[in-house]
Scaffold this active site. Sequence first.
Site: not given
Ligand code: UT7
Length: 325
Positions: A115, A252, A282
């Site tokens: 990225c 980005h 992304n």
């Molecule tokens: O470009 C390269 C760099 N990449 C990035 O910059 C991505 C960086 N990370 C992110 O953008 C975020 O961490 C995400 C968008 C991937 C995730 O957001 P988050 O607020 O960090 O959520 P999380 O990973 O802490 O997940 C929270 C909850 C979890 O459930 P539990 O464990 O709290 O029960 C996940 O399983 O959300 C759940 N979850 C979803 N729920 C519904 C994860 N993906 C999904 C989904 N729909 N698609």
Amino acid sequence: MTSLRPVIRGTGHYLPARVVPNSEFTKSLDTSDEWIISRSGIERRHFAAEGEYTSDLAIHAGRAALANAGLDADAIDAVIVATSTPDYTFPAVATQVQDGLGMTRGFAFDIQAVCAGFVFALANASGLIMAGQARRVLVIGAETFSRIMDWTDRGSCVLFGDGAGAVVLEAQPGVGDTTDRGVLACDLHSDGRYRDLLYVDGGVSRTGAAGQLRMQGREVFRHAVEKLSATALAVLEKAGLQAADLDWIVPHQANLRIIKGTAQKLGLPMEKIIVTVQDHGNTSAASIPLALSVANAQGRFKPGDLILTEAIGGGLSWGAVVLRW
Ligand code: UT7
């Protein structure tokens, strides 16, 4: 003192025709439009059609940038494509672009910094120009991340999209201070200790197959806000500038919360931030040139505007470039 500055002379972009709204993922995954928008800011993304490849996207974007610059392909000395999703293991996508644009001179190569790829490519193109190796460089970010998604992993497959963006970078004389147009400073970093946070689990040497993207989203998120604001401040310091001097940030486009968090750390209002993540998702190395081209087409940049771009991705690799439009 006169010096050579790499100035953006033209921009262009291309998005595949198929638009995929968040609602499409709810058919096969336990997810919702509301979750995707609230956690990432993404509303839709484009996916390449069957038979449409990264080189096709790159050629369209390159052609658009040349048209915007008012140049023919034979005016270009070098093509650099930033991509992690090439058509083939080799040759470089950049050589396919060279041929697709009808260029029979110059040189062409790819850069792979995921990225952060476009920031790395822009810095390398600037170096070639300042070293007198090339007068005009076509710098492209092009990706088909839809080809490396695990469609059962809701934590990653809803976030990425396909697309391409391009800029024509041209050597122009400057006086050697921050009033010059063009690239004023670059700041690049990588730290391979964090390579397991975001990677693709296949490749030529290890598995003989392309593999699928694996991401520890929460961990990447934590690094992103901290490292992006640090590299933004570092590149400004190298140039002898301050965050308050900036007219625009073209970040980005990975996550609206990361974009907002970085803007906040730099003390900049969201009116100064170009945001396209809602429409493109992304697109990895394509996201910055896509956002630059979309904003340029909307007439948002004025000559003399000070613009900062920053990105982080797999590696981890990250960096920033500050330039005057
Ligand atoms: O470009 C390269 C760099 N990449 C990035 O910059 C991505 C960086 N990370 C992110 O953008 C975020 O961490 C995400 C968008 C991937 C995730 O957001 P988050 O607020 O960090 O959520 P999380 O990973 O802490 O997940 C929270 C909850 C979890 O459930 P539990 O464990 O709290 O029960 C996940 O399983 O959300 C759940 N979850 C979803 N729920 C519904 C994860 N993906 C999904 C989904 N729909 N698609």
